[in-house]
Structure formats: structure tokens, C-alpha cells
Design a protein around this motif. Structure first.
Motif, PDB file in Angstrom:
ATOM      1  N   ASN A   9       2.754  16.174 -18.302  1.00  0.00           N
ATOM      2  CA  ASN A   9       2.934  16.954 -19.526  1.00  0.00           C
ATOM      3  C   ASN A   9       3.381  18.388 -19.255  1.00  0.00           C
ATOM      4  N   GLY A  10       3.739  18.684 -18.000  1.00  0.00           N
ATOM      5  CA  GLY A  10       4.235  20.012 -17.682  1.00  0.00           C
ATOM      6  C   GLY A  10       5.690  20.169 -18.100  1.00  0.00           C
ATOM      7  N   LEU A  11       6.115  21.415 -18.238  1.00  0.00           N
ATOM      8  CA  LEU A  11       7.477  21.714 -18.692  1.00  0.00           C
ATOM      9  C   LEU A  11       8.127  22.754 -17.780  1.00  0.00           C
ATOM     10  N   ARG A  12       9.273  22.404 -17.208  1.00  0.00           N
ATOM     11  CA  ARG A  12      10.123  23.429 -16.573  1.00  0.00           C
ATOM     12  C   ARG A  12      10.933  24.010 -17.704  1.00  0.00           C
TER      13      ARG A  12
ATOM     14  N   GLY B 275       8.062   9.570 -10.852  1.00  0.00           N
ATOM     15  CA  GLY B 275       7.773   9.986 -12.209  1.00  0.00           C
ATOM     16  C   GLY B 275       8.939   9.760 -13.154  1.00  0.00           C
ATOM     17  N   CYS B 276       8.824  10.316 -14.345  1.00  0.00           N
ATOM     18  CA  CYS B 276       9.885  10.242 -15.344  1.00  0.00           C
ATOM     19  C   CYS B 276       9.831  11.495 -16.200  1.00  0.00           C
ATOM     20  N   ALA B 277      10.923  11.775 -16.912  1.00  0.00           N
ATOM     21  CA  ALA B 277      11.000  13.031 -17.648  1.00  0.00           C
ATOM     22  C   ALA B 277      11.993  12.948 -18.782  1.00  0.00           C
ATOM     23  N   LYS B 278      11.888  13.920 -19.676  1.00  0.00           N
ATOM     24  CA  LYS B 278      12.894  14.147 -20.706  1.00  0.00           C
ATOM     25  C   LYS B 278      13.643  15.409 -20.315  1.00  0.00           C
TER      26      LYS B 278
ATOM     27  N   THR C 143      22.744  20.632 -28.285  1.00  0.00           N
ATOM     28  CA  THR C 143      21.716  20.160 -27.354  1.00  0.00           C
ATOM     29  C   THR C 143      21.891  18.672 -27.085  1.00  0.00           C
ATOM     30  N   ILE C 144      21.874  18.318 -25.813  1.00  0.00           N
ATOM     31  CA  ILE C 144      21.923  16.916 -25.389  1.00  0.00           C
ATOM     32  C   ILE C 144      20.605  16.620 -24.680  1.00  0.00           C
ATOM     33  N   GLU C 145      19.911  15.590 -25.114  1.00  0.00           N
ATOM     34  CA  GLU C 145      18.598  15.256 -24.552  1.00  0.00           C
ATOM     35  C   GLU C 145      18.587  13.795 -24.123  1.00  0.00           C
ATOM     36  N   PHE C 146      17.989  13.504 -22.962  1.00  0.00           N
ATOM     37  CA  PHE C 146      17.924  12.134 -22.475  1.00  0.00           C
ATOM     38  C   PHE C 146      16.754  11.965 -21.517  1.00  0.00           C
ATOM     39  N   ASP C 147      16.381  10.710 -21.288  1.00  0.00           N
ATOM     40  CA  ASP C 147      15.274  10.387 -20.385  1.00  0.00           C
ATOM     41  C   ASP C 147      15.810  10.069 -18.994  1.00  0.00           C
TER      42      ASP C 147
ATOM     43  N   SER D 271       7.953  16.660 -18.009  1.00  0.00           N
ATOM     44  CA  SER D 271       7.354  15.455 -17.444  1.00  0.00           C
ATOM     45  C   SER D 271       6.828  14.580 -18.570  1.00  0.00           C
ATOM     46  N   SER D 272       7.124  13.283 -18.514  1.00  0.00           N
ATOM     47  CA  SER D 272       6.737  12.394 -19.614  1.00  0.00           C
ATOM     48  C   SER D 272       5.980  11.157 -19.124  1.00  0.00           C
ATOM     49  N   CYS D 273       5.521  11.169 -17.868  1.00  0.00           N
ATOM     50  CA  CYS D 273       4.735  10.054 -17.328  1.00  0.00           C
ATOM     51  C   CYS D 273       3.323  10.526 -16.988  1.00  0.00           C
ATOM     52  N   ASP D 274       2.437   9.576 -16.728  1.00  0.00           N
ATOM     53  CA  ASP D 274       1.069   9.916 -16.329  1.00  0.00           C
ATOM     54  C   ASP D 274       1.039  10.547 -14.944  1.00  0.00           C
ATOM     55  N   GLU D 275       1.985  10.163 -14.085  1.00  0.00           N
ATOM     56  CA  GLU D 275       2.032  10.719 -12.730  1.00  0.00           C
ATOM     57  C   GLU D 275       2.904  11.963 -12.688  1.00  0.00           C
ATOM     58  N   ASP D 276       2.786  12.723 -11.593  1.00  0.00           N
ATOM     59  CA  ASP D 276       3.620  13.905 -11.415  1.00  0.00           C
ATOM     60  C   ASP D 276       5.096  13.500 -11.331  1.00  0.00           C
ATOM     61  N   LEU D 277       5.931  14.387 -11.824  1.00  0.00           N
ATOM     62  CA  LEU D 277       7.378  14.233 -11.661  1.00  0.00           C
ATOM     63  C   LEU D 277       7.795  14.983 -10.406  1.00  0.00           C
TER      64      LEU D 277
END
Length: 471
Positions: free
Chosen positions: A355-358, A375-378, A387-391, A410-416
Motif C-alpha cells: 500500500n506504499g506510494l512512490r 509484487g504488483c503495482a498500479k 493521465t495514463i494508468e495501468f497495472d 504497490s497493490s499486492c500484499d507483498e512488497d513491490l
């Protein structure tokens, strides 16, 4: 003697001749008048036909232009109008200028491993999809100075000695243990061992090899400082391209040219080599390490370097530092050697907690390319088009041109975990959203956003850098 009868006959003949001439002249006049009338009628008919044809052509053009071209076909020859199935090229999502699903790309298989690419190709037929082409074209049009490849080497496999004509190479070992060799000007060799989390560097036109000396596969992420198609030459290809007499005179082996003729070129490309009878060919290999003063020009212990900690994650950097006072002696050697080469890159690991954000930011002096290790992210990109947004998921590659504001959540339970490369051999220059808003006067922001100046006091300024933050 007067002859009245003769005189009367002569007069009659004269009168008859005069009347004949008059009749002939009349007929000629009538013919002349008919000829002019014929010409006039023909011209009138030609004009009428021409006008009709012109009107018909204009009508057809109007019909043709008033309907979609994909639905109506008008041939040169007389054909009935036919409705055809339109050929529609697949629209490419704009996000593929910035995203490459590398796991879906072509796998180049070798006896000792495999390579995959996220890169520009001179021949568009070498792309597997329009999405892959969009990404490669974006790298090239932005003059990114970046190409990414993944290199997998099986246990005991060898990335054949080779060099690159048009790029420096920066590598990060994700998994495994490898023994590296670099051959300098004059034949001086530097050898060293690397483990997961460490970085290797090979300047352009420097011969080097990579040998897997562990029991598991080696997996490298390799970045090259070119946005054109990478140009590489392997030592075995050179050897078999050199005429036998030239090779014999150059190497002067025992047995001369007959020894050279004992070499057999393999049918399969040996770019990543692993002979099936390796145990018979190699006995007691030695994987020695050269002196540190040589090794640290080509090697950087990224996982052991300084950690820049934030509330939402950690950043580590393998780059040139203008102020080297906090660097170890080994790190200083790498930093200075990196800066000596044109078009060198900076490598970095970016770890973002769950759930962190760069936060939104951009780089003044570098394009950025990243590979998702875990991990995974948006991902969001903000440019002049909006704005272009993707996973993104493991194995995906992203690209952010210089000056393009972007963010990663970050959008996963584990670290990205991202490995990032930046197209600069100088110290990276970055500006975050909170920094530039805090640096802008309140009255300027009030005028810009139509809000009272006092409202901007609600935006706090933290003692701790919020480059990677948590809610």
C-alpha cells in the motif's frame, strides 16, 4: 452567208450552257451549307456527350467520397458496387508506449539458457505484436538510450565471450552465482564473482563473459545504453569467420593450420553455451578473483550499499556521486569509472511496502526504465495528453521519458520490488510533487487554483522525506 437557222441554234446553246452553270453553282452552294451544318451537329453532339460524361464522373466521385472507403470500391473497369469487409488495424492502447509485457515476448533459446528482449527493432516484422512494436518505437523516438534484456544461464552454462559495438552494459543478478571475466585493452583480464543483488558493468566494446558457477539458474537483468538495435559479436563467430591461414598466423598454434582445421562450427548458436560432454572437456576449472582495485571498476555491491529509507519503502543506487565523502573506497572506484564513460547508466532498486506510494515525480536528466522483480503495482503517467494508468506484474517493463511525471503504487500484499535504470552517468536529478508544491509561494498557488491563500497551510511539511509514503 447569213444562216438564220445556225444563229438560232447558237443562241440556244449559249442559253442552255448558262443555265447549266447556274444549276451546278446552286448544287455546290447547297452541299457547302450541308457540310457546315454537319460539322455543327457533330460538334454539338460531342459537347453533349462530353457534358454527360463529366456529369456522370462528378456523380460517381460524389458517391465515392460520401461513403466510407472501406465499404465502397470503385474499380477502373466496369464493376457493380460491392460491399467488402473492411480491413481494420487493431488500435494500440496508448499505455503500450510505456509498458511491455516481457514474459509474452519471443524467447531466444540456446543450449545453455535463454534471452528475452524489450527493445527497438529495425525490422518491424521482428515484433511479435503491435503492442511490442509500440513500446520499441517509443524507446527509439524518445532517444531513450535504453534496451532491456533478461538472460537466463543454466548451471555450468556460459554466456560466450562477446562485446557490444554500440552500448555500455549494466547488469543486475536477480538469482544465482556467476563468475565474470572482462578483457581490457592489451589483453589484461579482470575476473570476479557475483551473487544475487549485485551489479556488473561492461563499457562499450569491452570483451566479457559470464559463467554460471552455482547449482541453480542464473537470472540477470541487463540494460544497454542504446535505443537502436543492439549490435553484438561473439568470439566463436569471429573465429569461424576468420580465414584459416589468418587464424593460424595470428595464434601460431602447435600443428599450425591443421590445428585450426580441427575446430568445428556447431549448427546451434552458442551464444549461451553448454556442451553435453562438458565433463570431458573441462577438468578442475579455477574461478579466481582479481585484485579489488581492478574488480570494483566493473562491480558494485548494490544490496550492500547505503539504504535510503522512507516511510513507504527503500531505495538503493549504483550511480556516480558528485560528493563521494560518504562512499567506501570500493564505491568511489565504481562511481568514478562509471562517470568516465559516455552514455553510462544509473541502476537502482526500488522497494515499496504494501500500500506504499512512490509519489508523482519526474527526472530532469534521464529517461527511466524499470523491471518488476516481485509484487504488483498500479502505475500512472501524466503528460500533455492527460493521465495514463495501468497495472504491472512480475516480468513487466515500464518506460518513463525524461520530464514525464509518474507514480507507482504497490497493490499486492507483498512488497513491490523494481529494478530501475536511468539514462545518465551523472548524479540523478529528481523532483517530487510535494517538494515543488511546498517550494511554490502560497499566493501563487491561491491565484492558480482559485482557493484562498490560507487553504494551502493545510498541506503539511514533513521532517521525513515522503518520496515513498504510506497513508
Amino acid at each position: 452567208m447569213d444562216n438564220a437557222a445556225f444563229e438560232m441554234h447558237e443562241d440556244g446553246t449559249h442559253n442552255t450552257s448558262s443555265m447549266g452553270k447556274m444549276n451546278t453553282s446552286s448544287r455546290m452552294e447547297k452541299k457547302r451549307q450541308w457540310s457546315l451544318m454537319s460539322v455543327f451537329l457533330v460538334c454539338l453532339l460531342a459537347c453533349t456527350v462530353t457534358t454527360a460524361v463529366g456529369v456522370l464522373i462528378l456523380s460517381l466521385v460524389y458517391v465515392y467520397n460520401s461513403q466510407p472507403h472501406s465499404q465502397v470500391h470503385l474499380g477502373l473497369e466496369a464493376r457493380p458496387l460491392q460491399t467488402t469487409v473492411p480491413i481494420v488495424q487493431k488500435a494500440v492502447d496508448p499505455k503500450f508506449q510505456f509498458l511491455n509485457h516481457l514474459p509474452k515476448s519471443k524467447v531466444f533459446e540456446f543450449p545453455g539458457g535463454a534471452i528475452q528482449w524489450a527493445r527497438y527493432r529495425n525490422n518491424v516484422k521482428d515484433y511479435l505484436s503491435v503492442e511490442e512494436e509500440a513500446f520499441g518505437s517509443s524507446l527509439n523516438s524518445q532517444r531513450s538510450q535504453m534496451t532491456l534484456g533478461t538472460l537466463r544461464i543454466k548451471s555450468s552454462g556460459l554466456r560466450a565471450p562477446h562485446w557490444h559495438f554500440n552500448a555500455n552494459e549494466h547488469g543486475y543478478l536477480v538469482q544465482g552465482t556467476a563468475w565474470i571475466g572482462v578483457v581490457d585493452d592489451g589483453g589484461a583480464v579482470t575476473t570476479y564473482n557475483v551473487t544475487a543483488g549485485q551489479v556488473i558493468f561492461f563499457p562499450k566494446n569491452t570483451l566479457h563473459w559470464i559463467k554460471n558457477v552455482g547449482n541453480e539458474d542464473c537470472f540477470f537483468l541487463l540494460f544497454f545504453s542504446t535505443h537502436d538495435e543492439l549490435q553484438t559479436l561473439d568470439v566463436d563467430d569471429v573465429f569461424f569467420s576468420v580465414p584459416e591461414d589468418i587464424a593460424s598466423r595470428s595464434l601460431k598454434p602447435e600443428g599450425g593450420i591443421n590445428f585450426i582445421r580441427t575446430f568445428q562450427k556447431q549448427k546451434e548458436d552458442q551464444g549461451v553455451n553448454l556442451p553435453p560432454n562438458l565433463a570431458e572437456l573441462v577438468i578442475n576449472p579455477s574461478y579466481v578473483q582479481s585484485p579489488d582495485s581492478l574488480v570494483w571498476r566493473y562491480f558494485y555491491d548494490l544490496k550492500g550499499s547505503k539504504e535510503y529509507r522512507f516511510p513507504g519503502g527503500v531505495i538503493q543506487l549504483a550511480q556516480y556521486w558528485k560528493n563521494a565523502s560518504e562512499l567506501s573506497n570500493h564505491e568511489k572506484i565504481f562511481s568514478e569509472f562509471l562517470n568516465q564513460h559516455q552514455n553510462a547508466l544509473t541502476l537502482s532498486t526500488l522497494r515499496i511496502y504494501n500500500n506504499g506510494l512512490r509519489q508523482p515525480h519526474f527526472h530532469f536528466n534521464a529517461n527511466e526504465m524499470g523491471y518488476v522483480i516481485s509484487g504488483c503495482a498500479k502505475v500512472g503517467i501524466i503528460n500533455t495528453q492527460g493521465t495514463i494508468e495501468f497495472d504491472v506484474h512480475i516480468g513487466d517493463v515500464v518506460f518513463f521519458p525524461t520530464g514525464t511525471q509518474h507514480y507507482i503504487k504497490s497493490s499486492c500484499d507483498e512488497d513491490l520490488l523494481f529494478l530501475l535504470a536511468f539514462s545518465t552517468g551523472d548524479q540523478l536529478q529528481t523532483l517530487d510533487m510535494d517538494d515543488y508544491l511546498q517550494a511554490t509561494a502560497d499566493h501563487i498557488l491561491a491565484q492558480l487554483f482559485f482557493k484562498k491563500q490560507s487553504e494551502f497551510k493545510k498541506i503539511p511539511k514533513f521532517k521525513e522525506d515522503q518520496a515513498i509514503n504510506l497513508p
